[in-house]
Design a protein around this motif. Sequence first.
Motif, PDB file in Angstrom:
ATOM      1  N   ALA A  96      -6.284   6.551   5.627  1.00 13.17           N
ATOM      2  CA  ALA A  96      -6.333   5.393   4.618  1.00 13.17           C
ATOM      3  C   ALA A  96      -7.510   4.272   4.717  1.00 13.17           C
ATOM      4  CB  ALA A  96      -4.963   4.520   4.605  1.00 13.17           C
ATOM      5  N   ASP A 452      -4.913   0.940  -8.941  1.00 11.20           N
ATOM      6  CA  ASP A 452      -4.600   1.068  -7.682  1.00 11.20           C
ATOM      7  C   ASP A 452      -4.434   2.629  -7.296  1.00 11.20           C
ATOM      8  OD1 ASP A 452      -4.466   0.293  -5.027  1.00 11.20           O
ATOM      9  OD2 ASP A 452      -2.338  -0.875  -5.648  1.00 11.20           O
ATOM     10  N   ASP A 454      -3.704   5.364  -3.842  1.00  8.29           N
ATOM     11  CA  ASP A 454      -3.339   5.353  -2.271  1.00  8.29           C
ATOM     12  C   ASP A 454      -4.422   6.021  -1.166  1.00  8.29           C
ATOM     13  OD1 ASP A 454      -2.065   5.917   0.374  1.00  8.29           O
ATOM     14  OD2 ASP A 454      -0.501   7.127  -0.401  1.00  8.29           O
ATOM     15  N   ASP A 519      -0.619  11.179  -7.951  1.00  5.83           N
ATOM     16  CA  ASP A 519      -1.165  10.131  -7.285  1.00  5.83           C
ATOM     17  C   ASP A 519      -2.597  10.710  -6.454  1.00  5.83           C
ATOM     18  OD1 ASP A 519       0.504   8.395  -7.977  1.00  5.83           O
ATOM     19  OD2 ASP A 519       1.824   8.520  -6.145  1.00  5.83           O
TER      20      ASP A 519
END
Length: 550
Positions: A96, A452, A454, A519
């Motif tokens: 991340a 946005d 992930d 995603d």
Amino acid sequence: MTPADLAAAILDSTRAVLTERGLDTSVLPHSIGVERPRNPEHGDYASTVALQVAKKVGANPRELATAIAGRLETVDGVKAVEVAGPGFLNVRLDPAAAGRLARVVVEAGREYGRSAALAGESINLEFVSANPTGPLHIGGVRWAAVGDALGRLLRAVGAQVGTEYYFNDAGSQIDRFANSLLAAAKGEPTPEDGYGGGYITDIANAVLAKRPDALSAPDPKEIFRVEGIALMFDEIKESLAQFGVHFDRYFNEKDLHDQGKLDAALARLREQGHVYDAEGATWLRTTDFGDDKDRVLRKSNGEWTYFAADCAYYLDKRERGFERVVIMLGADHHGYIGRMKAMSACFGDDPKRNLEILIGQLVNLLREGQPLRMSKRAGTVVTIEDLVEAIGVDAARYALARFSVDSPIDLDLDLWTRRSNDNPVFYVQYAHARIASLLRNAAELGVTRGDDFDPGLLSHEKENDLLKALGEFPEIVASAAELREPHRVARYLEELATAYHRFYDACRVLPQGDEEATDLTRARLWLVEAARTVFANGLDLLGVSAPERM
């Protein structure tokens, strides 16, 4: 987390450890860098800060590194820190933290890679400055590509830059040029010390078209001098403009004479105590500052030397507020460095700080393995028009900026026109075009990256490699500007293209058939957009286009 963020975290952790132990924190540098290990198994980034600091504070480097690692592991985004050898820090980021770089790049856009590293620096950058006695030849073209790229780089890191072309419109070479034009207009042979080539006849005819009375005027040579120089310089400026190079100022040498600037420079040098008169001439005692001999400023017949004009021009730049004067000169100008540095010192300046001279090496053009023929128009040299006609502006600029200026270049024109991956500019531009095509396809499918994503989903090895490459761009720009080496940007872009192509081949971005976007799709679109941003920014620093289609 960007490499700069990680470097700052390592420095903060080191400072905290030293403070806890009552050790001197003043030994720490203002900033540090991090490197990518050659072996990916050793981690994402490496630092030698413990080795650098331990000896200065009397600590054991491995023990100090272990303490720093313990601190660093508490930083958000750091997955693990290993101590290797005598005190190397090998850092692994969590996916991340690595993936968030994609957002940083996309949101920064054109500003990504820019910094304030040289903020407050005022730099005069002079390059090309070819004599206006013929078309711009290949040596000058190299400086046009490198100099323009360097100016862009210096501005990108916050410097105030004035780019300048010194127009030598005074002196004996101008007399030879005027005599050559006059002879051509009269249909006479080229003077023994004159300039040849078809361009002389072209300009002579252009002067006659503008001034039909030129040959019958009281002073025809003066007409051909004034009009010929103007025509030749207009042609040079037009050639440079078509090459994408524009200067902030074109400075005429003749103005130095007409405005009394040589007298002013001489007076300043006398005030500094470095001028003396001998043998009827006026000299500058440059040997006081390491030159191999003193230099004549004014000959015994009262004529100024070229060196006197160099002195006046340098002083003019400094008086215009430029703290640093950077001059790019050709391969045959090595002898100028000593006298120019000494001249700077004679004015009371610091030659290491105020004057910087870059010397460029020769360029050889090859076709089918053989040297390119000489230009039909110029007669003795290959011109900017010859090169652009052969491979185009983008390839020419990229090719000339791709090599360190202190290395000679053999440019294979067959290679640089090839539409294949062994052509470096095609390889880089194709990566950008490939991304543009992918994003067009995404739009047609109605797939967007959204606001946005992930970042933890960008965990594939090739995604990680691409993210690391993107993170290096700001440091590449800063070092290329500081070291005056635009070729670092070109070589970086080629490495980035390799990382992108490998990512593209290993990681499918868009859904196929009836598949739905996921995603992961959106996260990869952020990464792809980040890569496009860096390709566009890097190519722009070299003055090369970033095509949408190829």
